[in-house]
Design an enzyme around this catalytic site. Structure first.
Site, PDB file in Angstrom:
ATOM      1  N   ALA A 250       0.812  -1.227   0.000  1.00 47.81           N
ATOM      2  CA  ALA A 250       0.000   0.000   0.000  1.00 47.81           C
ATOM      3  C   ALA A 250       0.841   1.271   0.000  1.00 47.81           C
ATOM      4  CB  ALA A 250      -0.939  -0.002   1.195  1.00 47.81           C
ATOM      5  N   ALA A 251       2.120   1.165  -0.358  1.00 45.24           N
ATOM      6  CA  ALA A 251       3.002   2.332  -0.283  1.00 45.24           C
ATOM      7  C   ALA A 251       2.522   3.473  -1.173  1.00 45.24           C
ATOM      8  CB  ALA A 251       4.419   1.927  -0.665  1.00 45.24           C
ATOM      9  N   GLY A 252       2.210   3.155  -2.435  1.00 39.73           N
ATOM     10  CA  GLY A 252       1.763   4.195  -3.355  1.00 39.73           C
ATOM     11  C   GLY A 252       0.424   4.790  -2.962  1.00 39.73           C
ATOM     12  N   ASP A 253      -0.473   3.959  -2.461  1.00 40.96           N
ATOM     13  CA  ASP A 253      -1.792   4.451  -2.034  1.00 40.96           C
ATOM     14  C   ASP A 253      -1.664   5.343  -0.800  1.00 40.96           C
ATOM     15  OD1 ASP A 253      -2.971   2.996  -4.074  1.00 40.96           O
ATOM     16  OD2 ASP A 253      -3.266   1.235  -2.808  1.00 40.96           O
TER      17      ASP A 253
END
Length: 309
Positions: A250-253
Site C-alpha cells: 500500500a506504499a503508493g496508495d
C-alpha cells in the site's frame, strides 16, 4: 481541514507470504497467510482519513461478508460511506497478493463490484464531490465513470488527482485535460508516455510529455528512491526516507492519500506535501498488509522529521 472525496475500488486482500515468486510450473510452500482490507481507492481513503483529512468515498460493495467487513472498516476510519452502494449482482472485489521475503509483491485482482460503478452513481454523488477540495480516483473502476466524475468536479471547481494504476494505454485524451495532478509510478509513467524512467532527466521528459497532454502537474513516484514533481513553473526531486521494507503493498496508495491531506488545492505547496507523503509511505512499508499498515497523523509526526501544519 482538507476535504477529500475518493472514487475508487474496495477489495479484500488475501496476502500469501512466499520466499520468492514461483517459476512457471513450480510449486512453493507458503510461510504465512493474512486477510486484510484493500483496494487502491479504499487504501487511499484510509490514508487520507488517518492523516486527518475529512474524507468521503464513492464506491460499491457486494451483498456479502466481505462487503460488510469493508464498510465497517471504512466507517471505523471515520470515512463518510453514504455514497457506497451495495450490489446484488456481483461480489465485493478481491485481490490475491504474492509477497516475497524481500517485501516485493505481485498482485492478482478480481474487480467484482468495483466494475459496476456507473455514471448514475456519480450523479447521485454530485453534492459529495462539490463539497470536496480534491477528487481522487484510480484505474480500478470503469474509465467512463472516472471521466464523468472529473467532468463534474472541474465544473464545480474541485481539484482532480488521478492515480493511473493499474497502467492503461487506451485513455480518452479528455481525461488528462481534466486532471490537475497525475501521480504515476515509473512503470505507469512509461505506459502513458513511452519514456522509460531511469534518472531525473527521463523523469523530467516524461512529466513534460504529460503536461503537454493537458495535466497541470505531475508526481512520478520511484519507490525507495523518492518522488519527482513537476509543474509548468518548477520541478524537483524529494528523496525517500530510508527504512527496511517488509511489505510495499500500500506504499503508493498511502502516498496519495497522505499527500491529499496536506496539499493546498492550488498545488502551491507541492514539495512540502510530497515530503509528508514520503514519510507516510516509509511507515507503511515497515508493516504487513495494506490497510493495517497505513499510519495515523500522530505516527507521521512522531519523530519530528515532519512538522505539523
Amino acid at each position: 481541514m482538507t476535504r477529500v472525496t475518493i472514487l475508487g475500488s474496495i477489495n479484500v486482500d488475501t496476502i500469501l507470504q512466499i520466499p520468492r515468486l514461483p517459476k512457471p510450473g513450480e510449486t512453493l510452500a507458503m510461510s504465512g497467510k493474512q486477510v486484510a482490507g484493500g483496494g487502491k481507492g479504499a487504501n487511499q481513503a484510509i490514508a487520507a482519513a488517518r492523516a486527518e483529512a475529512d474524507t468521503a468515498f464513492i464506491g460499491k460493495v457486494g451483498d456479502d461478508a466481505n462487503g460488510k467487513m469493508m464498510l465497517k472498516a471504512l466507517q471505523n476510519a471515520k470515512i463518510d460511506t453514504t455514497q457506497i452502494s451495495t450490489s446484488n449482482y456481483a461480489d465485493t472485489g478481491e485481490a490475491f497478493i504474492l509477497l516475497d521475503d524481500n517485501g516485493q509483491n505481485s498482485i492478482l485482482v478480481d474487480g467484482g463490484t468495483n466494475q459496476e460503478i456507473k455514471i448514475g452513481d456519480i450523479e447521485t454523488a454530485h453534492e459529495t464531490i462539490e463539497n470536496a477540495d480534491f477528487l481522487i480516483t484510480q484505474f480500478e473502476t470503469p474509465l467512463t465513470t472516472t471521466l464523468a466524475a472529473f467532468r463534474y468536479a472541474k465544473s464545480v471547481g474541485v481539484t482532480t488527482i488521478l492515480n493511473p494504476a493499474p497502467a492503461k494505454t487506451d485513455l480518452d485524451p479528455e481525461l488528462l485535460k481534466l486532471t490537475d495532478l497525475i501521480v504515476p509510478n515509473e512503470t505507469e509513467s512509461e505506459t502513458l508516455t513511452g519514456i522509460k524512467v531511469t534518472d531525473e532527466a527521463s523523469m523530467n521528459a516524461a512529466a513534460t510529455a504529460l503536461i503537454k497532454q493537458g495535466v497541470k502537474a505531475v508526481i512520478i513516484t520511484v519507490g525507495a528512491k523518492g518522488a519527482y514533481y513537476q509543474t509548468k513553473a518548477n520541478h524537483g526531486f524529494v528523496k525517500a526516507f530510508k527504512v527496511d521494507a517488509v511489505d510495499t503493498t500500500a506504499a503508493g496508495d498511502t502516498f496519495i492519500g497522505a499527500l491529499s491531506s496536506r496539499l493546498n488545492s492550488d498545488l502551491s505547496n507541492l514539495p512540502a506535501a510530497v515530503l509528508f507523503a514520503n514519510k507516510a509511505s516509509s511507515l507503511t512499508v515497515q508493516k504487513l498488509g495494506a490497510q493495517p499498515s497505513i499510519p495515523h497523523l500522530s505516527e507521521i509526526l512522531a519523530d519530528g522529521e515532519i512538522k505539523k501544519a
